[in-house]
Design a protein around this motif. Structure first.
Motif, PDB file in Angstrom:
ATOM      1  N   SER A  60       0.814  -1.220   0.000  1.00  0.00           N
ATOM      2  CA  SER A  60       0.000   0.000   0.000  1.00  0.00           C
ATOM      3  C   SER A  60       0.847   1.269   0.000  1.00  0.00           C
ATOM      4  O   SER A  60       0.352   2.346  -0.332  1.00  0.00           O
ATOM      5  CB  SER A  60      -0.940   0.005   1.220  1.00  0.00           C
ATOM      6  OG  SER A  60      -0.190  -0.087   2.429  1.00  0.00           O
ATOM      7  N   ASN A  61       2.114   1.171   0.380  1.00  0.00           N
ATOM      8  CA  ASN A  61       2.979   2.348   0.451  1.00  0.00           C
ATOM      9  C   ASN A  61       3.940   2.478  -0.723  1.00  0.00           C
ATOM     10  O   ASN A  61       4.426   3.575  -1.004  1.00  0.00           O
ATOM     11  CB  ASN A  61       3.798   2.338   1.743  1.00  0.00           C
ATOM     12  CG  ASN A  61       2.947   2.617   2.970  1.00  0.00           C
ATOM     13  OD1 ASN A  61       1.855   3.174   2.861  1.00  0.00           O
ATOM     14  ND2 ASN A  61       3.433   2.214   4.139  1.00  0.00           N
ATOM     15  N   TRP A  62       4.228   1.368  -1.397  1.00  0.00           N
ATOM     16  CA  TRP A  62       5.253   1.382  -2.434  1.00  0.00           C
ATOM     17  C   TRP A  62       4.786   0.609  -3.666  1.00  0.00           C
ATOM     18  O   TRP A  62       4.244  -0.489  -3.560  1.00  0.00           O
ATOM     19  CB  TRP A  62       6.571   0.787  -1.916  1.00  0.00           C
ATOM     20  CG  TRP A  62       7.120   1.566  -0.760  1.00  0.00           C
ATOM     21  CD1 TRP A  62       6.930   1.334   0.569  1.00  0.00           C
ATOM     22  CD2 TRP A  62       7.927   2.745  -0.849  1.00  0.00           C
ATOM     23  NE1 TRP A  62       7.571   2.277   1.329  1.00  0.00           N
ATOM     24  CE2 TRP A  62       8.199   3.155   0.487  1.00  0.00           C
ATOM     25  CE3 TRP A  62       8.464   3.475  -1.893  1.00  0.00           C
ATOM     26  CZ2 TRP A  62       8.974   4.278   0.771  1.00  0.00           C
ATOM     27  CZ3 TRP A  62       9.238   4.591  -1.616  1.00  0.00           C
ATOM     28  CH2 TRP A  62       9.491   4.984  -0.292  1.00  0.00           C
ATOM     29  N   THR A  63       5.054   1.200  -4.847  1.00  0.00           N
ATOM     30  CA  THR A  63       4.685   0.608  -6.123  1.00  0.00           C
ATOM     31  C   THR A  63       5.936   0.332  -6.938  1.00  0.00           C
ATOM     32  O   THR A  63       6.867   1.147  -6.956  1.00  0.00           O
ATOM     33  CB  THR A  63       3.768   1.557  -6.922  1.00  0.00           C
ATOM     34  OG1 THR A  63       2.609   1.841  -6.141  1.00  0.00           O
ATOM     35  CG2 THR A  63       3.348   0.933  -8.239  1.00  0.00           C
ATOM     36  N   PHE A  81      10.862   2.361  -8.210  1.00  0.00           N
ATOM     37  CA  PHE A  81       9.813   2.139  -7.214  1.00  0.00           C
ATOM     38  C   PHE A  81       9.359   3.485  -6.680  1.00  0.00           C
ATOM     39  O   PHE A  81      10.147   4.429  -6.569  1.00  0.00           O
ATOM     40  CB  PHE A  81      10.226   1.158  -6.107  1.00  0.00           C
ATOM     41  CG  PHE A  81      11.322   1.613  -5.182  1.00  0.00           C
ATOM     42  CD1 PHE A  81      11.027   2.209  -3.958  1.00  0.00           C
ATOM     43  CD2 PHE A  81      12.653   1.407  -5.505  1.00  0.00           C
ATOM     44  CE1 PHE A  81      12.027   2.597  -3.085  1.00  0.00           C
ATOM     45  CE2 PHE A  81      13.670   1.798  -4.640  1.00  0.00           C
ATOM     46  CZ  PHE A  81      13.360   2.398  -3.429  1.00  0.00           C
ATOM     47  N   PHE A  82       8.037   3.585  -6.383  1.00  0.00           N
ATOM     48  CA  PHE A  82       7.371   4.845  -6.064  1.00  0.00           C
ATOM     49  C   PHE A  82       6.726   4.766  -4.683  1.00  0.00           C
ATOM     50  O   PHE A  82       6.231   3.711  -4.271  1.00  0.00           O
ATOM     51  CB  PHE A  82       6.264   5.145  -7.077  1.00  0.00           C
ATOM     52  CG  PHE A  82       6.702   5.227  -8.511  1.00  0.00           C
ATOM     53  CD1 PHE A  82       6.905   6.458  -9.115  1.00  0.00           C
ATOM     54  CD2 PHE A  82       6.893   4.081  -9.266  1.00  0.00           C
ATOM     55  CE1 PHE A  82       7.287   6.537 -10.437  1.00  0.00           C
ATOM     56  CE2 PHE A  82       7.280   4.150 -10.588  1.00  0.00           C
ATOM     57  CZ  PHE A  82       7.480   5.383 -11.182  1.00  0.00           C
ATOM     58  N   PHE A 101       7.686  10.148  -3.928  1.00  0.00           N
ATOM     59  CA  PHE A 101       9.096   9.938  -4.220  1.00  0.00           C
ATOM     60  C   PHE A 101       9.264   8.764  -5.188  1.00  0.00           C
ATOM     61  O   PHE A 101       8.487   7.804  -5.169  1.00  0.00           O
ATOM     62  CB  PHE A 101       9.883   9.687  -2.930  1.00  0.00           C
ATOM     63  CG  PHE A 101       9.680  10.766  -1.913  1.00  0.00           C
ATOM     64  CD1 PHE A 101      10.187  12.029  -2.126  1.00  0.00           C
ATOM     65  CD2 PHE A 101       8.949  10.522  -0.751  1.00  0.00           C
ATOM     66  CE1 PHE A 101       9.985  13.040  -1.198  1.00  0.00           C
ATOM     67  CE2 PHE A 101       8.744  11.521   0.173  1.00  0.00           C
ATOM     68  CZ  PHE A 101       9.260  12.789  -0.050  1.00  0.00           C
ATOM     69  N   ARG A 102      10.287   8.888  -6.011  1.00  0.00           N
ATOM     70  CA  ARG A 102      10.558   7.867  -7.023  1.00  0.00           C
ATOM     71  C   ARG A 102      12.052   7.561  -7.030  1.00  0.00           C
ATOM     72  O   ARG A 102      12.872   8.464  -7.163  1.00  0.00           O
ATOM     73  CB  ARG A 102      10.126   8.386  -8.398  1.00  0.00           C
ATOM     74  CG  ARG A 102      10.517   7.538  -9.587  1.00  0.00           C
ATOM     75  CD  ARG A 102      10.154   8.284 -10.860  1.00  0.00           C
ATOM     76  NE  ARG A 102      10.552   7.589 -12.064  1.00  0.00           N
ATOM     77  CZ  ARG A 102      10.510   8.131 -13.288  1.00  0.00           C
ATOM     78  NH1 ARG A 102      10.075   9.377 -13.434  1.00  0.00           N
ATOM     79  NH2 ARG A 102      10.889   7.437 -14.331  1.00  0.00           N
ATOM     80  N   PHE A 103      12.405   6.293  -6.875  1.00  0.00           N
ATOM     81  CA  PHE A 103      13.784   5.827  -6.952  1.00  0.00           C
ATOM     82  C   PHE A 103      13.959   5.105  -8.287  1.00  0.00           C
ATOM     83  O   PHE A 103      13.231   4.152  -8.580  1.00  0.00           O
ATOM     84  CB  PHE A 103      14.109   4.874  -5.802  1.00  0.00           C
ATOM     85  CG  PHE A 103      14.204   5.530  -4.447  1.00  0.00           C
ATOM     86  CD1 PHE A 103      15.433   5.712  -3.836  1.00  0.00           C
ATOM     87  CD2 PHE A 103      13.058   5.957  -3.787  1.00  0.00           C
ATOM     88  CE1 PHE A 103      15.523   6.313  -2.587  1.00  0.00           C
ATOM     89  CE2 PHE A 103      13.133   6.559  -2.532  1.00  0.00           C
ATOM     90  CZ  PHE A 103      14.373   6.740  -1.934  1.00  0.00           C
ATOM     91  N   LYS A 104      14.932   5.551  -9.073  1.00  0.00           N
ATOM     92  CA  LYS A 104      15.145   5.001 -10.416  1.00  0.00           C
ATOM     93  C   LYS A 104      16.581   4.515 -10.546  1.00  0.00           C
ATOM     94  O   LYS A 104      17.529   5.280 -10.363  1.00  0.00           O
ATOM     95  CB  LYS A 104      14.868   6.062 -11.473  1.00  0.00           C
ATOM     96  CG  LYS A 104      15.060   5.624 -12.931  1.00  0.00           C
ATOM     97  CD  LYS A 104      14.859   6.815 -13.869  1.00  0.00           C
ATOM     98  CE  LYS A 104      14.926   6.421 -15.328  1.00  0.00           C
ATOM     99  NZ  LYS A 104      13.736   5.664 -15.736  1.00  0.00           N
TER     100      LYS A 104
END
Length: 719
Positions: A469-472, A512-513, A603-606
């Motif tokens: 529910s917190n991270w996609t 991941f978002f 926030f987005r980690f790429k």
């Protein structure tokens, strides 16, 4: 011990190829690109050269990866010299035009690089004008060279039948982020049999470790899955993202594909005075050092008039001609069996690829895209048809859960009233048939309000595995994405990681978002996390962190580190990397000062792979600059550029929350500073600096700000 290069030569179709031997370069492809790019840059300190053509960079790389390619070229050399010697008596040497079937593979991410069929058609038409001596401006050719201006008797035609015998318009379309960082990796996603088609891959940007490369080709003998041309969309055809002058690049690369060297000889050493003693080995092309992105029709660099208007030079005149001697080399190359070139124009292949048949209407291949895949509740999202191969005449959309659940228009705008993840489907048809595509979980609709209202938040990944529910998770290529692991952690028993060690596709990216956070209660917000990563050798794997205050419609890059700019936390290893000691981890900080009053920040980690090693992240924390003593080491600066990609009026905005001594500069992808923008002590507040693209070559650059406490890197693009 330094790297030692020994310069050897082989003869190809009567001209010499210089190549490097006895070079202790590692076999990792990306590392080889870096070394070769460095070698070319070192050469540039001695003479001027253009970086528009990457053919010889790729060739040097390929013969080191596969020595058989060098042997293939030697076989081509032996045949070509004999063929050219005997061509007047060769019974196969007729005046019949040789037809080459072509397929354009559009490698895109639904951006401007996804060029139209009309633009592709102009590219083929222009190639034929160039090779058949039919350009409208041939009267402008310098008088001395008009007598040797050749009709090459070669025509290029879009394939009408694909390798399975199905109807095609000679264009395929593949969605991939590799389009921004293209090299030979895009060829592995799609290629048609190289003995039956000339494969041309169209991309957004090319990455060969050398900035500014517009295109590159393979010489005969490259083999299946490699053979063909890779070209930026800006050099395809005469309309759309390209123009008439830029279209010269494709004729240049087609010349390489048919075994022509540059007019000064093999390699990218345009402008080197020693080229006068090398030459291209073709009798009617005058010796030249090369005309490097200048236009001087009276240029005389080796004691004779240069053929500046030749397609195989680097001049910035409008290229207009091949010579009779160059025609002979290309004809010889097209008569080599073992390279596949002879089969291209054989009667059987012309029949199998349908290039002599009448135009037909092909069944469309359904596809679509939207202006955003991440929206807030109630925010409009527009869907557009992107079907290809055949033009649809009717459309049937399905939008479960949207304000409009179905539509028969070619595009449609809908909204969603509830948060969730939604599937979208499209059916298209025309007189030849129909096709359908369904993209599962395509649109993520987020609450218009943040999921958390916090002054401090920590994610330690000890709970439910992601996605949750917190991270996609977004795994574009579907092969291997971010996931939680219980085998290692900085604290507790779990962290999030990406298995990059066994990745074989250079340039893939995985994201991941987070959900939304209300940062209005966080004074000078900062995002911190524990990082563990290492290289295998010297790869430029990259980690970038973004923030968004509009539900992901736009993203602001807040953090970027890679390879030589300090992503690694421990020494490189050829083994599968797993952190085993606390010293394998490092705490990283992301400045979020521009978002201190934002009520819904995501926030987005790429991570973008360069075929290095694994990466691990743990203990993501959102807090204030003033929440702990360690924040004394955190910079209180921020930086944005708009517009980006750069225009002539782009502006850099730097926010300093305290008086600081700064250094602000622009760097190319090799780490070389190309522009010093600002230095010295500056007051707190907003500072603006102009940054235009007039003096910059196309490519990717890093804008680096150092305020004495930390450095910020922001990627900027010149299209």
């Amino acid at each position: 011990m330094g790297i030692k290069f020994a310069l050897n030569q082989i003869w190809i179709c009567g001209f010499r190829l210089l190549y490097l031997v006895n070079s202790p370069i590692a076999t990792k492809p990306f590392f080889m690109r870096k070394i070769l790019g460095l070698f070319v840059l070192l050469l540039s300190g001695t003479f001027v050269f253009s970086q528009e053509c990457g053919t010889d960079i790729v060739y040097d790389q390929m013969i080191k990866e596969n020595p058989q390619i060098k042997l293939n070229k030697e076989a081509v050399d032996a045949f070509c010299k004999e063929y050219i010697k005997q061509q007047n008596n060769n019974i196969e040497q007729t005046a019949a035009v040789k037809i080459i079937p072509v397929v354009f593979h559009i490698m895109h991410n639904y951006g401007t690089e996804n060029i139209s069929e009309a633009q592709v058609i102009t590219a083929v038409n222009q190639l034929n004008l160039d090779f058949r001596k039919l350009r409208a401006d041939t009267s402008q050719i310098v008088a001395a060279f008009k007598p040797i201006h050749a009709d090459c008797e070669i025509e290029f035609r879009l394939a009408k039948l694909d390798p399975n015998g199905a109807c095609t318009n000679g264009i395929t379309r593949t969605q991939t982020s590799l389009t921004y960082n293209a090299n030979n990796a895009v060829k592995q996603l799609i290629n048609w049999e190289h003995t039956e088609y000339l494969n041309i891959w169209v991309v957004h940007d090319i990455n060969l470790g050398t900035p500014g490369v517009a295109a590159y080709a393979t010489y005969p003998g490259a083999g299946n899955n490699q053979d063909g041309i890779v070209c930026s969309n800006n050099y395809i055809g005469t309309i759309g993202t390209s123009n008439l002058h830029a279209s010269n690049v494709l004729a240049h690369e087609a010349g390489h594909y048919l075994d022509l060297p540059h007019t000064w000889g093999q390699g990218n050493a345009c402008g080197n005075p020693s080229n006068c003693g090398i030459g291209d080995g073709i009798g009617d092309t005058p010796s030249t050092i090369g005309n490097c992105q200048v236009c001087n029709l009276t240029s005389n660099t080796c004691g004779v008039l240069d053929n500046v208007q030749n397609f195989m030079d680097y001049a910035h005149c409008s290229a207009q001609m091949f010579t009779d001697g160059q025609k002979g080399v290309m004809d010889a190359a097209l008569n080599t069996n073992w390279t596949g070139r002879k089969n291209l124009w054989s009667a059987t292949n012309i029949l199998n690829t349908g290039v002599n048949g009448s135009p037909t209407v092909c069944t469309p291949v359904a596809d679509f895209f939207s202006n955003s895949q991440f929206v807030c509740v109630g925010v409009p999202v527009t869907f557009n048809d992107a079907s290809w191969n055949g033009n649809p005449t009717s459309w049937n959309w399905s939008f479960p859960g949207a304000s409009i659940t179905s539509s028969t228009s070619s595009s449609e705008t809908v909204t969603y009233s509830s948060a969730g993840v939604y599937t979208v489907s499209l059916s298209v048809n025309n007189s030849s048939g129909a096709d359908q595509i369904s993209k599962t979980s395509y649109v993520q609709v987020l609450p218009s309000t943040a999921a958390y209202s916090v002054s401090n938040y920590t994610e330690d990944f000890e709970g439910t595995s992601i996605p949750n529910s917190n991270w996609t998770i977004f795994d574009e290529d579907g092969s291997n994405g971010w996931s939680t692991t219980s085998s290692v952690a900085y604290t507790g028993n779990k962290c999030i990681h990406l298995d990059n060690f066994l990745n074989t596709t250079d340039g893939t990216s995985d994201d991941f978002f987070s959900v939304g956070f209300n940062c209005t209660a966080v004074q000078y917000p900062v995002l911190s996390f524990m990082l563990s990563y290492t290289q295998q050798n010297n790869e430029d794997d990259a980690l970038e962190v973004f923030a968004s205050s509009d539900c992901g419609q736009t993203w602001d890059s807040r953090y970027l580190k890679y390879g030589s700019l300090g992503l690694a936390t421990s020494s490189s290893t050829w083994s599968y990397f797993t952190p085993t000691n606390p010293t394998d981890w490092r705490k990283e900080y992301v400045n979020l000062a521009p978002f201190m009053n934002s009520a819904n920040v995501r926030f987005r980690f790429k991570f973008t792979s360069a075929l290095g090693n694994n990466i691990y992240i743990d203990d993501i924390n959102l807090s204030s600059f003033f929440s702990g003593i360690e924040n004394e080491t955190i910079s209180k600066s921020s930086m944005v550029v708009y517009p980006n990609p750069l225009e002539n009026n782009s502006v850099i905005t730097v926010k300093l929350l305290e008086r600081s001594t700064i250094q602000l500069g622009l760097f190319d992808i090799t780490g070389r500073k190309v522009l010093n923008i600002a230095t010295g002590e500056k007051p707190a507040g907003d500072l603006t600096f102009s940054l235009d693209k007039e003096t910059l070559s196309k490519g990717v650059y890093l804008l680096k700000l150092d305020d004495g406490k930390a450095s910020f890197n922001l990627r900027v693009v010149v299209d």
